[in-house]
Design a protein around this motif. Structure first.
Motif, PDB file in Angstrom:
ATOM      1  N   ARG A  94      66.731  24.253  24.872  1.00 26.28           N
ATOM      2  CA  ARG A  94      67.025  25.220  23.815  1.00 26.28           C
ATOM      3  C   ARG A  94      65.736  25.849  23.303  1.00 26.28           C
ATOM      4  O   ARG A  94      64.752  25.143  23.070  1.00 26.28           O
ATOM      5  N   ARG A  96      64.291  28.554  20.279  1.00 23.66           N
ATOM      6  CA  ARG A  96      64.607  29.252  19.031  1.00 23.66           C
ATOM      7  C   ARG A  96      63.490  30.247  18.748  1.00 23.66           C
ATOM      8  O   ARG A  96      62.304  29.922  18.872  1.00 23.66           O
ATOM      9  N   THR A 110      68.866  31.435  18.673  1.00 19.28           N
ATOM     10  CA  THR A 110      68.689  30.207  19.457  1.00 19.28           C
ATOM     11  C   THR A 110      69.508  30.351  20.734  1.00 19.28           C
ATOM     12  O   THR A 110      70.666  30.758  20.685  1.00 19.28           O
TER      13      THR A 110
END
Length: 128
Positions: A94, A96, A110
């Motif tokens: 992930r 962001r 995100t």
């Protein structure tokens, strides 16, 4: 002199004053609407620019991850704003990015990436 009775002159003056007051109120209302519209357009433009900055940061981080495999948090500076980008998690992968335009406008994006192809699997936006 003009053929008006004295009482009719008073009514004419009163009508002119009333009409002038109504016209002034209408012009004031219209100017206020124009100012509000201009502020709304400015705010919406800044929000879109902040989102684009965040998405640009995501794309830049994806390209670095694809080429180098690992990267520290980074800041991407654009003409309209900047984005602070970081890898939040490794499993699942992930990223962001917080796009900022000016001191008061920011958007957070995100994304979750496929670890093999670095394609976006999930996209989330948070307005702040």
């Amino acid at each position: 002199m003009w053929g008006f009775a004295r009482e009719e002159r008073g009514v004419a003056y009163l009508s002119v004053i009333l009409l002038t007051t109504l016209l002034f109120a209408w012009v004031t209302f219209q100017l206020e609407r124009v100012v509000q519209h201009h502020q709304t357009v400015h705010d919406d433009t800044a929000m879109i620019q902040a989102q684009y900055a965040a998405e640009s940061g995501i794309e830049y981080m994806r390209s670095i991850l694809r080429d180098q495999g690992d990267v520290d948090p980074l800041t991407v500076t654009l003409q309209t704003g900047e984005a602070a980008v970081e890898v939040v998690r490794r499993d699942p992968l992930r990223i962001r990015a917080v796009g900022r335009v000016g001191p008061n406008v920011q958007q957070t994006v995100t994304v979750e990436l496929d670890p093999d192809t670095f394609e976006v699997v999930k996209w989330m936006r948070q307005t702040e």
